[in-house]
Design an enzyme around this catalytic site. Structure first.
Site, mmCIF file in Angstrom:
data_model
loop_
_atom_site.group_PDB
_atom_site.id
_atom_site.type_symbol
_atom_site.label_atom_id
_atom_site.label_comp_id
_atom_site.label_asym_id
_atom_site.label_seq_id
_atom_site.Cartn_x
_atom_site.Cartn_y
_atom_site.Cartn_z
ATOM 1 N N GLU A 103 -10.182 6.256 2.620
ATOM 2 C CA GLU A 103 -11.025 5.189 3.151
ATOM 3 C C GLU A 103 -10.105 4.071 3.635
ATOM 4 O OE1 GLU A 103 -9.993 5.175 0.085
ATOM 5 O OE2 GLU A 103 -9.527 3.072 -0.309
ATOM 6 N N LYS B 140 0.816 -1.222 0.000
ATOM 7 C CA LYS B 140 0.000 0.000 0.000
ATOM 8 C C LYS B 140 0.850 1.273 0.000
ATOM 9 C CE LYS B 140 -4.333 -1.693 0.590
ATOM 10 N NZ LYS B 140 -4.397 -2.873 1.452
ATOM 11 N N SER C 68 1.788 -9.717 -0.858
ATOM 12 C CA SER C 68 1.358 -8.311 -0.792
ATOM 13 C C SER C 68 1.578 -7.693 0.586
ATOM 14 C CB SER C 68 -0.117 -8.191 -1.189
ATOM 15 O OG SER C 68 -0.918 -9.085 -0.430
HETATM 16 C C1 LIG Z 1 -5.254 -4.017 0.981
HETATM 17 C C2 LIG Z 1 -4.531 -5.281 0.786
HETATM 18 C C3 LIG Z 1 -4.833 -6.147 -0.288
HETATM 19 C C4 LIG Z 1 -5.949 -5.912 -1.245
HETATM 20 O O1 LIG Z 1 -5.866 -4.760 -2.027
HETATM 21 P P1 LIG Z 1 -5.500 -4.791 -3.568
HETATM 22 O O2 LIG Z 1 -5.816 -3.409 -4.025
HETATM 23 O O3 LIG Z 1 -6.338 -5.830 -4.238
HETATM 24 O O4 LIG Z 1 -4.059 -5.111 -3.663
HETATM 25 C C5 LIG Z 1 -4.056 -7.289 -0.432
HETATM 26 N N1 LIG Z 1 -3.063 -7.603 0.428
HETATM 27 C C6 LIG Z 1 -2.764 -6.810 1.476
HETATM 28 C C7 LIG Z 1 -1.659 -7.214 2.388
HETATM 29 C C8 LIG Z 1 -3.479 -5.630 1.700
HETATM 30 O O5 LIG Z 1 -3.164 -4.851 2.745
#
Ligand SMILES: *Cc1c(COP(=O)(O)O)cnc(C)c1O
Length: 393
Positions: free
Chosen positions: A107, A85, A373
Protein backbone atom coordinates in the site's frame (compact mmCIF):
# COMPACT_ATOMS: atom_id res chain seq x y z
CA UNK A 1 4.02 -10.40 27.12
CA UNK A 2 2.09 -12.89 24.96
CA UNK A 3 3.30 -13.22 21.39
CA UNK A 4 1.97 -10.49 19.15
CA UNK A 5 0.66 -8.35 22.01
CA UNK A 6 1.83 -5.12 23.59
CA UNK A 7 -0.28 -5.12 26.75
CA UNK A 8 -3.84 -5.41 25.42
CA UNK A 9 -2.84 -3.97 22.01
CA UNK A 10 -1.83 -5.72 18.80
CA UNK A 11 -3.13 -9.19 17.95
CA UNK A 12 -4.29 -10.71 14.66
CA UNK A 13 -7.84 -9.59 13.90
CA UNK A 14 -8.04 -10.88 10.34
CA UNK A 15 -10.31 -13.09 8.25
CA UNK A 16 -9.56 -16.81 8.29
CA UNK A 17 -8.18 -16.59 4.74
CA UNK A 18 -5.22 -14.51 5.94
CA UNK A 19 -4.29 -16.60 8.99
CA UNK A 20 -2.26 -19.08 6.95
CA UNK A 21 -0.17 -16.32 5.39
CA UNK A 22 0.43 -14.64 8.76
CA UNK A 23 1.50 -17.94 10.38
CA UNK A 24 3.88 -18.70 7.49
CA UNK A 25 5.35 -15.19 7.74
CA UNK A 26 5.67 -15.37 11.52
CA UNK A 27 7.50 -18.71 11.36
CA UNK A 28 9.84 -17.43 8.64
CA UNK A 29 10.56 -14.24 10.56
CA UNK A 30 11.31 -16.14 13.75
CA UNK A 31 13.74 -18.34 11.80
CA UNK A 32 15.57 -15.55 10.00
CA UNK A 33 15.67 -12.73 12.53
CA UNK A 34 18.53 -14.32 14.46
CA UNK A 35 20.14 -15.94 11.42
CA UNK A 36 23.69 -14.67 10.97
CA UNK A 37 23.69 -14.91 7.16
CA UNK A 38 20.36 -13.10 6.88
CA UNK A 39 21.56 -10.30 9.15
CA UNK A 40 24.90 -9.99 7.35
CA UNK A 41 23.14 -9.76 4.00
CA UNK A 42 20.74 -7.14 5.32
CA UNK A 43 23.55 -5.15 6.90
CA UNK A 44 25.49 -5.09 3.65
CA UNK A 45 22.39 -3.84 1.80
CA UNK A 46 21.96 -1.16 4.49
CA UNK A 47 25.56 -0.05 4.08
CA UNK A 48 26.18 -0.49 0.37
CA UNK A 49 22.74 0.23 -1.10
CA UNK A 50 20.82 2.40 1.35
CA UNK A 51 23.87 4.43 2.47
CA UNK A 52 23.88 3.56 6.17
CA UNK A 53 24.86 4.45 8.77
CA UNK A 54 23.02 7.74 8.39
CA UNK A 55 24.84 10.65 10.06
CA UNK A 56 24.02 11.99 13.51
CA UNK A 57 24.48 15.68 12.82
CA UNK A 58 24.89 18.38 15.48
CA UNK A 59 22.63 21.28 14.45
CA UNK A 60 24.86 23.96 16.00
CA UNK A 61 23.16 26.95 14.42
CA UNK A 62 19.64 25.92 15.36
CA UNK A 63 20.82 25.02 18.89
CA UNK A 64 22.46 28.44 19.34
CA UNK A 65 19.48 30.25 17.84
CA UNK A 66 16.98 28.56 20.18
CA UNK A 67 19.35 29.09 23.10
CA UNK A 68 18.74 25.92 25.12
CA UNK A 69 19.37 22.25 24.44
CA UNK A 70 21.99 20.86 22.08
CA UNK A 71 20.02 19.53 19.11
CA UNK A 72 21.15 16.58 17.00
CA UNK A 73 19.51 15.45 13.75
CA UNK A 74 19.40 11.75 12.89
CA UNK A 75 19.67 12.02 9.11
CA UNK A 76 17.29 9.35 7.75
CA UNK A 77 16.67 11.86 4.94
CA UNK A 78 20.11 10.89 3.58
CA UNK A 79 19.02 7.30 2.84
CA UNK A 80 18.48 6.01 -0.68
CA UNK A 81 14.90 6.90 -1.78
CA UNK A 82 14.90 9.75 0.73
CA UNK A 83 13.46 8.39 3.96
CA UNK A 84 13.59 5.72 6.65
CA UNK A 85 11.15 3.55 4.64
CA UNK A 86 13.97 1.74 2.81
CA UNK A 87 15.15 0.08 6.09
CA UNK A 88 11.90 -1.84 6.49
CA UNK A 89 11.48 -2.51 2.79
CA UNK A 90 14.94 -4.06 2.36
CA UNK A 91 14.33 -6.24 5.43
CA UNK A 92 10.94 -7.50 4.28
CA UNK A 93 11.91 -7.99 0.65
CA UNK A 94 14.99 -9.98 1.62
CA UNK A 95 12.79 -12.10 3.91
CA UNK A 96 10.24 -12.61 1.10
CA UNK A 97 13.02 -13.76 -1.20
CA UNK A 98 14.19 -16.29 1.42
CA UNK A 99 10.59 -17.50 1.72
CA UNK A 100 10.59 -18.22 -2.02
CA UNK A 101 8.12 -15.46 -2.92
CA UNK A 102 8.51 -13.90 -6.34
CA UNK A 103 5.96 -11.11 -6.09
CA UNK A 104 5.57 -8.25 -3.58
CA UNK A 105 2.58 -5.99 -3.07
CA UNK A 106 2.33 -2.82 -0.98
CA UNK A 107 0.00 0.00 0.00
CA UNK A 108 1.13 3.58 -0.25
CA UNK A 109 -0.21 6.98 0.78
CA UNK A 110 2.05 9.76 -0.47
CA UNK A 111 3.93 7.21 -2.54
CA UNK A 112 7.14 7.06 -0.47
CA UNK A 113 6.59 3.48 0.68
CA UNK A 114 5.46 2.45 -2.81
CA UNK A 115 8.61 3.91 -4.36
CA UNK A 116 10.81 2.19 -1.75
CA UNK A 117 9.07 -1.14 -2.39
CA UNK A 118 9.31 -0.77 -6.17
CA UNK A 119 13.01 0.03 -5.70
CA UNK A 120 13.69 -3.12 -3.67
CA UNK A 121 11.63 -5.23 -6.10
CA UNK A 122 13.75 -3.96 -8.99
CA UNK A 123 16.89 -4.77 -7.02
CA UNK A 124 15.73 -8.31 -6.15
CA UNK A 125 14.15 -9.00 -9.54
CA UNK A 126 10.64 -9.45 -8.13
CA UNK A 127 7.26 -8.52 -9.52
CA UNK A 128 5.73 -5.52 -7.72
CA UNK A 129 2.20 -4.12 -7.52
CA UNK A 130 1.32 -1.06 -5.46
CA UNK A 131 -2.15 -0.02 -4.27
CA UNK A 132 -2.74 3.69 -3.86
CA UNK A 133 -5.92 5.70 -3.24
CA UNK A 134 -7.03 7.42 -6.44
CA UNK A 135 -6.98 10.80 -4.68
CA UNK A 136 -3.35 10.18 -3.72
CA UNK A 137 -2.37 9.09 -7.26
CA UNK A 138 -3.60 12.49 -8.44
CA UNK A 139 -1.86 14.42 -5.61
CA UNK A 140 1.41 12.49 -6.02
CA UNK A 141 1.75 11.99 -9.77
CA UNK A 142 5.56 12.13 -9.63
CA UNK A 143 5.75 9.13 -7.29
CA UNK A 144 3.32 7.19 -9.51
CA UNK A 145 5.70 7.85 -12.42
CA UNK A 146 8.72 6.73 -10.35
CA UNK A 147 7.04 3.46 -9.36
CA UNK A 148 6.22 2.70 -13.01
CA UNK A 149 9.74 3.65 -14.05
CA UNK A 150 11.05 1.16 -11.49
CA UNK A 151 8.93 -1.55 -13.10
CA UNK A 152 5.96 -1.66 -10.70
CA UNK A 153 2.27 -1.72 -11.56
CA UNK A 154 0.21 0.92 -9.72
CA UNK A 155 -3.48 0.30 -8.94
CA UNK A 156 -5.68 3.31 -8.12
CA UNK A 157 -8.10 2.42 -5.31
CA UNK A 158 -11.59 3.97 -5.50
CA UNK A 159 -13.23 2.58 -2.35
CA UNK A 160 -13.95 4.65 0.79
CA UNK A 161 -12.19 8.01 0.77
CA UNK A 162 -9.75 6.72 -1.91
CA UNK A 163 -6.76 7.41 0.36
CA UNK A 164 -4.25 5.48 2.47
CA UNK A 165 -6.60 3.50 4.73
CA UNK A 166 -8.47 2.22 1.67
CA UNK A 167 -5.19 1.29 -0.01
CA UNK A 168 -4.25 -0.80 3.08
CA UNK A 169 -7.62 -2.60 3.00
CA UNK A 170 -7.29 -3.31 -0.72
CA UNK A 171 -3.74 -4.65 -0.36
CA UNK A 172 -4.85 -7.00 2.45
CA UNK A 173 -7.64 -8.35 0.22
CA UNK A 174 -5.21 -8.82 -2.66
CA UNK A 175 -2.86 -10.73 -0.34
CA UNK A 176 -5.70 -13.03 0.74
CA UNK A 177 -6.50 -13.66 -2.95
CA UNK A 178 -2.93 -14.67 -3.82
CA UNK A 179 -0.87 -15.86 -0.89
CA UNK A 180 1.20 -18.64 -2.45
CA UNK A 181 3.74 -16.54 -4.36
CA UNK A 182 3.13 -13.09 -2.83
CA UNK A 183 4.43 -11.18 0.19
CA UNK A 184 2.68 -8.05 1.48
CA UNK A 185 5.36 -5.45 2.34
CA UNK A 186 3.43 -3.47 4.96
CA UNK A 187 4.80 0.03 5.37
CA UNK A 188 4.59 0.80 9.08
CA UNK A 189 4.50 -0.73 12.59
CA UNK A 190 0.84 -1.60 12.21
CA UNK A 191 -1.51 -4.30 10.99
CA UNK A 192 -1.70 -7.84 12.37
CA UNK A 193 1.17 -9.63 14.13
CA UNK A 194 4.01 -10.12 13.14
CA UNK A 195 4.10 -6.81 11.19
CA UNK A 196 4.31 -4.35 14.13
CA UNK A 197 7.19 -6.28 15.69
CA UNK A 198 8.98 -7.12 12.44
CA UNK A 199 8.82 -3.58 11.01
CA UNK A 200 10.01 -2.18 14.37
CA UNK A 201 12.97 -4.58 14.37
CA UNK A 202 13.99 -3.56 10.84
CA UNK A 203 13.66 0.14 11.76
CA UNK A 204 15.46 -0.28 15.10
CA UNK A 205 18.75 0.19 13.24
CA UNK A 206 17.96 3.91 13.71
CA UNK A 207 18.18 3.87 17.54
CA UNK A 208 21.06 1.38 17.49
CA UNK A 209 23.06 3.87 15.43
CA UNK A 210 21.90 6.91 17.45
CA UNK A 211 23.07 5.26 20.65
CA UNK A 212 26.60 4.50 19.49
CA UNK A 213 26.94 7.79 17.57
CA UNK A 214 25.76 9.77 20.62
CA UNK A 215 28.13 7.94 22.96
CA UNK A 216 30.97 8.74 20.55
CA UNK A 217 29.97 12.42 20.22
CA UNK A 218 28.94 13.27 23.80
CA UNK A 219 29.92 10.29 25.94
CA UNK A 220 26.37 9.98 27.22
CA UNK A 221 22.79 9.22 26.17
CA UNK A 222 20.46 12.00 24.97
CA UNK A 223 17.81 13.46 27.31
CA UNK A 224 15.06 13.22 24.72
CA UNK A 225 14.38 11.51 21.40
CA UNK A 226 11.69 13.17 19.26
CA UNK A 227 10.05 11.74 16.10
CA UNK A 228 6.88 12.20 14.07
CA UNK A 229 4.20 9.50 14.18
CA UNK A 230 2.02 8.41 11.28
CA UNK A 231 1.67 4.65 11.71
CA UNK A 232 4.75 5.04 13.87
CA UNK A 233 7.64 3.21 12.20
CA UNK A 234 10.31 5.91 12.19
CA UNK A 235 9.40 6.76 15.78
CA UNK A 236 9.52 3.11 16.94
CA UNK A 237 12.87 2.75 15.17
CA UNK A 238 14.24 5.85 16.88
CA UNK A 239 12.80 4.88 20.31
CA UNK A 240 13.41 1.16 20.46
CA UNK A 241 16.92 0.84 21.93
CA UNK A 242 16.14 3.60 24.46
CA UNK A 243 12.98 2.04 25.94
CA UNK A 244 14.91 0.55 28.88
CA UNK A 245 16.90 3.77 29.45
CA UNK A 246 14.24 5.41 31.58
CA UNK A 247 16.10 8.76 31.79
CA UNK A 248 15.65 9.25 28.02
CA UNK A 249 12.32 10.94 27.25
CA UNK A 250 10.55 9.54 24.19
CA UNK A 251 8.27 12.00 22.40
CA UNK A 252 6.04 11.23 19.39
CA UNK A 253 4.57 14.11 17.36
CA UNK A 254 1.18 13.56 15.74
CA UNK A 255 -0.35 15.52 12.87
CA UNK A 256 -3.03 17.78 14.33
CA UNK A 257 -3.96 19.15 10.88
CA UNK A 258 -6.08 22.27 11.42
CA UNK A 259 -6.22 21.55 15.18
CA UNK A 260 -7.34 18.81 17.57
CA UNK A 261 -10.55 20.73 18.30
CA UNK A 262 -11.55 20.46 14.61
CA UNK A 263 -12.60 17.45 12.51
CA UNK A 264 -9.69 18.08 10.15
CA UNK A 265 -7.05 16.29 12.17
CA UNK A 266 -5.05 13.05 12.17
CA UNK A 267 -3.93 13.20 15.85
CA UNK A 268 -4.83 9.66 16.91
CA UNK A 269 -3.73 9.67 20.55
CA UNK A 270 -5.15 13.15 21.22
CA UNK A 271 -8.54 12.54 19.60
CA UNK A 272 -8.94 8.77 19.11
CA UNK A 273 -10.20 5.81 21.12
CA UNK A 274 -9.32 2.14 21.45
CA UNK A 275 -10.69 0.03 18.61
CA UNK A 276 -9.93 -2.76 16.15
CA UNK A 277 -9.08 -2.09 12.50
CA UNK A 278 -6.64 -3.37 9.88
CA UNK A 279 -5.98 -6.48 11.92
CA UNK A 280 -4.89 -4.84 15.19
CA UNK A 281 -6.22 -3.48 18.46
CA UNK A 282 -4.93 0.06 18.98
CA UNK A 283 -6.01 3.70 19.05
CA UNK A 284 -8.03 5.00 16.09
CA UNK A 285 -9.79 8.21 15.09
CA UNK A 286 -13.49 7.24 15.17
CA UNK A 287 -16.87 8.84 14.78
CA UNK A 288 -19.70 8.57 17.33
CA UNK A 289 -20.70 5.18 15.89
CA UNK A 290 -17.20 3.70 16.12
CA UNK A 291 -16.61 3.99 12.37
CA UNK A 292 -13.11 5.04 11.30
CA UNK A 293 -13.21 8.82 10.90
CA UNK A 294 -11.85 10.58 7.83
CA UNK A 295 -8.55 12.21 8.78
CA UNK A 296 -6.69 15.22 7.47
CA UNK A 297 -3.12 16.54 7.60
CA UNK A 298 -1.05 18.66 5.25
CA UNK A 299 1.37 15.76 5.33
CA UNK A 300 0.27 12.75 3.29
CA UNK A 301 2.66 10.51 5.26
CA UNK A 302 0.91 11.22 8.56
CA UNK A 303 -2.77 11.12 7.61
CA UNK A 304 -3.50 7.59 8.77
CA UNK A 305 -6.39 7.20 11.28
CA UNK A 306 -4.48 4.87 13.64
CA UNK A 307 -1.15 4.26 15.35
CA UNK A 308 0.82 1.06 15.76
CA UNK A 309 -0.09 -1.07 18.82
CA UNK A 310 3.32 -0.68 20.48
CA UNK A 311 2.80 3.09 20.52
CA UNK A 312 -0.62 2.56 22.15
CA UNK A 313 1.17 0.54 24.82
CA UNK A 314 4.02 3.05 25.30
CA UNK A 315 1.41 5.78 25.65
CA UNK A 316 -0.76 3.89 28.11
CA UNK A 317 2.21 2.84 30.25
CA UNK A 318 3.49 6.44 30.27
CA UNK A 319 6.87 5.48 28.79
CA UNK A 320 6.37 7.73 25.76
CA UNK A 321 4.54 11.01 25.39
CA UNK A 322 2.50 12.02 22.29
CA UNK A 323 1.90 15.64 21.33
CA UNK A 324 -0.13 17.23 18.52
CA UNK A 325 1.46 19.62 15.99
CA UNK A 326 -0.68 21.59 13.52
CA UNK A 327 -0.15 22.18 9.78
CA UNK A 328 0.78 25.80 10.49
CA UNK A 329 3.39 24.85 13.08
CA UNK A 330 4.90 22.15 10.84
CA UNK A 331 5.14 24.54 7.87
CA UNK A 332 6.88 27.12 10.05
CA UNK A 333 9.42 24.50 11.17
CA UNK A 334 9.90 23.37 7.53
CA UNK A 335 10.85 26.93 6.57
CA UNK A 336 12.88 27.63 9.72
CA UNK A 337 15.07 24.53 9.48
CA UNK A 338 15.62 25.06 5.73
CA UNK A 339 16.99 28.57 6.23
CA UNK A 340 18.77 27.87 9.54
CA UNK A 341 20.55 24.60 8.76
CA UNK A 342 20.39 24.36 4.96
CA UNK A 343 18.45 21.11 5.30
CA UNK A 344 14.96 20.82 3.77
CA UNK A 345 13.15 18.30 5.99
CA UNK A 346 10.09 16.28 4.95
CA UNK A 347 6.86 17.92 6.08
CA UNK A 348 6.30 14.80 8.25
CA UNK A 349 9.64 15.30 10.03
CA UNK A 350 8.83 19.02 10.35
CA UNK A 351 6.14 18.06 12.87
CA UNK A 352 8.87 16.67 15.14
CA UNK A 353 11.11 19.66 14.48
CA UNK A 354 8.31 22.01 15.46
CA UNK A 355 8.00 20.37 18.86
CA UNK A 356 11.78 20.59 19.32
CA UNK A 357 11.51 24.34 18.65
CA UNK A 358 8.96 24.52 21.51
CA UNK A 359 10.92 22.56 24.12
CA UNK A 360 14.60 23.24 23.33
CA UNK A 361 14.68 26.78 24.83
CA UNK A 362 13.61 25.30 28.21
CA UNK A 363 16.23 22.53 28.18
CA UNK A 364 19.59 24.22 28.82
CA UNK A 365 22.49 21.72 29.16
CA UNK A 366 20.29 18.95 27.81
CA UNK A 367 20.61 16.99 24.57
CA UNK A 368 17.76 16.33 22.13
CA UNK A 369 17.88 13.96 19.14
CA UNK A 370 15.22 14.55 16.50
CA UNK A 371 14.68 11.97 13.78
CA UNK A 372 14.63 13.58 10.33
CA UNK A 373 12.55 10.77 8.81
CA UNK A 374 12.84 12.06 5.24
CA UNK A 375 13.81 14.84 2.89
CA UNK A 376 11.50 17.63 1.86
CA UNK A 377 12.04 17.87 -1.90
CA UNK A 378 8.73 16.07 -2.46
CA UNK A 379 6.91 18.71 -0.37
CA UNK A 380 8.21 21.94 -1.89
CA UNK A 381 5.37 22.43 -4.40
CA UNK A 382 2.69 21.75 -1.77
CA UNK A 383 4.21 24.08 0.81
CA UNK A 384 4.63 26.82 -1.80
CA UNK A 385 0.93 26.37 -2.60
CA UNK A 386 0.11 26.53 1.14
CA UNK A 387 1.85 29.93 1.13
CA UNK A 388 -0.16 31.04 -1.91
CA UNK A 389 2.54 30.54 -4.51
CA UNK A 390 2.08 28.28 -7.56
CA UNK A 391 5.39 26.90 -8.79
CA UNK A 392 3.84 24.77 -11.59
CA UNK A 393 5.40 21.45 -10.59
C1 LIG B 1 5.86 7.52 5.64
C2 LIG B 1 6.60 8.60 6.32
C3 LIG B 1 6.34 8.92 7.67
C4 LIG B 1 5.26 8.29 8.48
O1 LIG B 1 5.38 6.92 8.70
P1 LIG B 1 5.80 6.30 10.09
O2 LIG B 1 5.50 4.85 9.94
O3 LIG B 1 4.99 6.95 11.17
O4 LIG B 1 7.25 6.57 10.26
C5 LIG B 1 7.12 9.91 8.26
N1 LIG B 1 8.08 10.57 7.57
C6 LIG B 1 8.34 10.30 6.28
C7 LIG B 1 9.40 11.07 5.58
C8 LIG B 1 7.61 9.32 5.60
O5 LIG B 1 7.88 9.05 4.31
Amino acid sequence: MTEGRFGIYGGQYVPETLMGALCELNEAYKTYKDDINFNNELQSLFNGYAGRPSPLYYAAKMSADLGGAKIYFKREDMNHTGSHKINNVLGQTLLAKKMGKRRVIAETGAGQHGVATATAAALFGMECEVFMGRVDTERQALNVYKMRLLGAKVHAVDSGTATLKDAVSETMSEWARRISDTHYVLGSVMGPHPFPEMVRDFQSVISREIKSQMLAAEGRLPDAVVACVGGGSNAMGAFYHFIDDKQVKLIGCEAAGRGIDTKETAATVSTGRVGIFHGMKSYFCQDDFGQIAPVYSISAGLDYPGIGPEHAYLYESGRAQYVPVTDDEAVEAFEYVSRTEGIIPAIESSHALSHVMRIAPHMRDKIIVVNISGRGDKDCAAIARYRGEDIHE
